[in-house]
Design a protein around this motif. Sequence first.
Motif, PDB file in Angstrom:
ATOM      1  N   VAL A 227      41.295  45.984  40.702  1.00 17.27           N
ATOM      2  CA  VAL A 227      41.610  44.438  40.354  1.00 17.27           C
ATOM      3  C   VAL A 227      42.566  43.697  41.514  1.00 17.27           C
ATOM      4  N   ALA A 228      43.390  44.021  42.089  1.00 21.88           N
ATOM      5  CA  ALA A 228      44.635  43.252  43.004  1.00 21.88           C
ATOM      6  C   ALA A 228      43.672  43.422  44.559  1.00 21.88           C
ATOM      7  N   LEU A 233      42.058  36.341  44.541  1.00 21.51           N
ATOM      8  CA  LEU A 233      42.864  35.710  43.154  1.00 21.51           C
ATOM      9  C   LEU A 233      44.387  37.019  42.849  1.00 21.51           C
ATOM     10  N   PRO A 236      47.522  40.109  39.046  1.00 22.79           N
ATOM     11  CA  PRO A 236      47.063  40.914  37.848  1.00 22.79           C
ATOM     12  C   PRO A 236      48.409  40.893  37.071  1.00 22.79           C
ATOM     13  N   ILE A 254      44.392  36.737  35.063  1.00 25.37           N
ATOM     14  CA  ILE A 254      44.700  36.367  37.321  1.00 25.37           C
ATOM     15  C   ILE A 254      45.217  35.898  38.026  1.00 25.37           C
ATOM     16  N   VAL A 272      35.928  40.498  38.713  1.00 26.17           N
ATOM     17  CA  VAL A 272      35.931  41.440  39.011  1.00 26.17           C
ATOM     18  C   VAL A 272      36.070  42.517  37.108  1.00 26.17           C
TER      19      VAL A 272
END
Length: 295
Positions: A227-228, A233, A236, A254, A272
Amino acid sequence: MDRTKDIYRVTLVGSVINVVLLLFKFVAGIIGHSAAMLADAVHSLSDFVTDVIVLVFIRISGKPQDKSHDYGHGKYETLAMTLIGVALLLVALGILNSGAMKIKLWLDGEQLEAPGTIALWAALLSVVLKEGVYRYSMIKARQLNSPAVEANAWHHRSDALSSIGTAIGIGGAIFLGQRWTVLDPIASVVVGIFIVKVSVSLLRRGIGDLLEQSLPDAVEEEILQLVAALPGLSKPHELRTRRIGNHYAIELHILMDGNITLREAHDKASEVEETLKSHYGQETHVAVHVEPKDD
């Protein structure tokens, strides 16, 4: 549906072999006057019973989500694995008790009866067949990502190991003479301890999943890294995970730029979700909570 059929096929293969061995072991145990072989036959009976459990629960777990099961029926597969662990533990305790009783009788001076050769052949045949079914089932369990099939594979392996102990005891009693008939119950106790270890491992995992235990730390760290790495964004956090049958459930928060439009925030959250599903499977449940990032 194909996955359910594959699980059925793997389990049925093991069931057929279990029935053949079950009958042969009982006959060999009776004809060969071998209490160890009769105990091994009971172990094979437990394998057959767990096969039935897998067939029943996999059918239920393969059902799609409905009004009363928003997350599907995957937990039934975990329940099947837990029941197999319980059955395996009960069988192991029975083997330990039987072996300990025979050792006590031998220590008290009672002469244990030597088994017949047919019991030895039955034990050796069981080792070969059950080890083969274990390897086949474990390969399919990894391909299908099925904890129930994996648990059943370990049950096959435990039967093979139990038969090794039985073969050692029977062989020792036959070829080393009457003084060494105690090798049979000693080997049974050793194998029983190993089976207890396997059953406890299965129970720990099954009960953990049923009680909503989080995914392993390595998996959670991988989720955060995936996710990072996405643009737009950051940070997380508030990650919550669990397993639903052979699928994952992932929830996280997030941070995004608070000045972007609702459509842009929605698209990023969808990105995501798709990233995690493409990595862990389309059946993965993903819930993303979006928070504005402070300047």
